[in-house]
Design an enzyme around this catalytic site. Sequence first.
Site, PDB file in Angstrom:
ATOM      1  N   HIS A 129     -12.672 -13.379 -17.770  1.00  0.00           N
ATOM      2  CA  HIS A 129     -12.944 -12.075 -17.172  1.00  0.00           C
ATOM      3  C   HIS A 129     -12.580 -10.954 -18.148  1.00  0.00           C
ATOM      4  O   HIS A 129     -12.625  -9.781 -17.804  1.00  0.00           O
ATOM      5  CB  HIS A 129     -12.136 -11.950 -15.869  1.00  0.00           C
ATOM      6  CG  HIS A 129     -12.563 -10.836 -14.982  1.00  0.00           C
ATOM      7  ND1 HIS A 129     -11.748  -9.774 -14.680  1.00  0.00           N
ATOM      8  CD2 HIS A 129     -13.728 -10.617 -14.321  1.00  0.00           C
ATOM      9  CE1 HIS A 129     -12.375  -8.945 -13.872  1.00  0.00           C
ATOM     10  NE2 HIS A 129     -13.581  -9.426 -13.636  1.00  0.00           N
ATOM     11  N   LYS A 131     -12.633  -8.333 -21.331  1.00  0.00           N
ATOM     12  CA  LYS A 131     -13.600  -7.459 -22.005  1.00  0.00           C
ATOM     13  C   LYS A 131     -12.936  -6.951 -23.277  1.00  0.00           C
ATOM     14  O   LYS A 131     -12.242  -5.930 -23.268  1.00  0.00           O
ATOM     15  CB  LYS A 131     -14.020  -6.279 -21.130  1.00  0.00           C
ATOM     16  CG  LYS A 131     -14.814  -6.666 -19.869  1.00  0.00           C
ATOM     17  CD  LYS A 131     -13.937  -6.954 -18.693  1.00  0.00           C
ATOM     18  CE  LYS A 131     -14.764  -7.241 -17.437  1.00  0.00           C
ATOM     19  NZ  LYS A 131     -13.931  -7.677 -16.310  1.00  0.00           N
ATOM     20  N   ASP A 136     -14.305  -5.799 -37.829  1.00  0.00           N
ATOM     21  CA  ASP A 136     -13.709  -5.813 -39.169  1.00  0.00           C
ATOM     22  C   ASP A 136     -12.182  -5.884 -39.145  1.00  0.00           C
ATOM     23  O   ASP A 136     -11.524  -5.443 -40.099  1.00  0.00           O
ATOM     24  CB  ASP A 136     -14.145  -4.571 -39.963  1.00  0.00           C
ATOM     25  CG  ASP A 136     -15.577  -4.676 -40.458  1.00  0.00           C
ATOM     26  OD1 ASP A 136     -16.153  -5.776 -40.396  1.00  0.00           O
ATOM     27  OD2 ASP A 136     -16.115  -3.656 -40.907  1.00  0.00           O
ATOM     28  N   HIS A 327     -14.165   0.407 -10.501  1.00  0.00           N
ATOM     29  CA  HIS A 327     -14.048  -0.844 -11.241  1.00  0.00           C
ATOM     30  C   HIS A 327     -12.861  -0.835 -12.192  1.00  0.00           C
ATOM     31  O   HIS A 327     -12.511  -1.860 -12.766  1.00  0.00           O
ATOM     32  CB  HIS A 327     -15.341  -1.122 -12.014  1.00  0.00           C
ATOM     33  CG  HIS A 327     -15.472  -2.519 -12.498  1.00  0.00           C
ATOM     34  ND1 HIS A 327     -15.229  -2.882 -13.804  1.00  0.00           N
ATOM     35  CD2 HIS A 327     -15.811  -3.668 -11.849  1.00  0.00           C
ATOM     36  CE1 HIS A 327     -15.420  -4.187 -13.946  1.00  0.00           C
ATOM     37  NE2 HIS A 327     -15.772  -4.688 -12.772  1.00  0.00           N
ATOM     38  N   LYS A 329      -9.186  -0.960 -13.700  1.00  0.00           N
ATOM     39  CA  LYS A 329      -7.932  -1.640 -13.376  1.00  0.00           C
ATOM     40  C   LYS A 329      -6.860  -0.975 -14.227  1.00  0.00           C
ATOM     41  O   LYS A 329      -6.551  -1.393 -15.350  1.00  0.00           O
ATOM     42  CB  LYS A 329      -8.007  -3.135 -13.703  1.00  0.00           C
ATOM     43  CG  LYS A 329      -9.222  -3.855 -13.047  1.00  0.00           C
ATOM     44  CD  LYS A 329     -10.387  -3.939 -13.991  1.00  0.00           C
ATOM     45  CE  LYS A 329     -11.486  -4.893 -13.569  1.00  0.00           C
ATOM     46  NZ  LYS A 329     -12.021  -4.788 -12.263  1.00  0.00           N
ATOM     47  N   ASP A 334       5.653   6.837 -14.321  1.00  0.00           N
ATOM     48  CA  ASP A 334       6.554   7.859 -14.887  1.00  0.00           C
ATOM     49  C   ASP A 334       5.959   8.606 -16.080  1.00  0.00           C
ATOM     50  O   ASP A 334       6.706   9.121 -16.927  1.00  0.00           O
ATOM     51  CB  ASP A 334       7.889   7.238 -15.291  1.00  0.00           C
ATOM     52  CG  ASP A 334       8.728   6.826 -14.094  1.00  0.00           C
ATOM     53  OD1 ASP A 334       8.382   7.236 -12.966  1.00  0.00           O
ATOM     54  OD2 ASP A 334       9.714   6.105 -14.287  1.00  0.00           O
TER      55      ASP A 334
END
Length: 419
Positions: A129, A131, A136, A327, A329, A334
């Site tokens: 899941h 991404k 380089d 979508h 997350k 603080d």
Amino acid sequence: MSVGGARRFARLRQSLLGRRYWQRYRFASGNDVKLLRSGDEFFAALIERIDAAQSDVVLETYIFCNDSAGQAVSAALLRAVSRGVKVRVITDGIGTERLEMFNEWTLAGIEHRIYNPHLFGRFGFSRTHRKIAVVDDQFGYCGGINIVDDYENNGEKLPFRRWDFAVELHGPVVADIRQAFDVQWRRIRLGHRPLESLQPDLAPTTMASLGTLRRRRRNRNETLWAGGQPCVAFVARDNLINRRAIEKAYLTAIGQARSEVLLANPYFMPGRKLRRALMFAAERGVEVKLIIGRKEFRALDYAVPFLYRALLKAGVQIAEYEKTMLHGKVAVVDSNWGTVGSSNLDALSLMLNNEANVVLVNDPSIGALREAILAAFKDSRRIDEARYEARPAGERLLNWLAYTAYRAAMKLLTVGGYD
């Protein structure tokens, strides 16, 4: 996984935890961080770096769509490989369809591997899941943004672009992202994590020295929180060693919170530890604001509200975001700790899937992330405790049934690990 397999896995994991590989992530200073607030910003930055690549591009994603976004990224990858750049891509077997463009990749010289091609494959029920991308070995990307058009969702047009984030990184932390990709690349070919990927960390150590190292790491993290220099950690979870790395990063941050916890997540079904951490924070006077996404999985829309009662009574402020698809997350604690990544706060992400988050400490980009979360909270529908308690009996029963069914299914899939 069978019961016997689960026991063998536990013994292997315990034997490895007795060695230096226990350290799940490290903080590194000297990184440049750029917060990307949408797919449009992410794709533009990624394509620009790919077009400037001279030697190597790696990309791992759950979803790669054959839409305007996917075609633009694919074209950049093809341009790179045509000028001699080595290009490797990992997609998930369920998240991504078998696209015609993959044949074009193969013919052009792009190396492509599929993680767990079937629903129950050689890696069980788990998905990749994550991404992530590295160009380089200089620029790294991590976040929640798939390779999919910002305004499309399962063939339907969204009223506004997805609320989602990624970060572009330049500095020492990029090496950790690259290592995670390389381990995954070999793992797909060989099975579970190849032995050579563990060798640098297999030096034996005594339990006393292990305890000392853990105390040093804990003290160092607390020092970083106290207002030191900006630093970044790449936190990946897998099903062998780093099973709870992301969850523990959240627990550590929430446990040390003094004034504010801001958390946004589309699928909020964490286990008891994380829920209790949020409640304990609110009870000791920390302002806790939780934004939850809706209208993607109907079952969760019914199940998640079952958790509201205890959270509301503890003082947690809850809002449901319905302006468009939430979508992202992300979280901020603080104003000096933040995280951006792929991990939902549910059983699948916290206990089964391969996930990747970036943790930021004292980084200037945390302020922009905090403002975005607060703005989304204002745009969301606030859950009022009195109105919540006055729900019809049928709705309360439906919430309980949906939550109970979800919990039973997740305990089965996680071999009893989900609580």
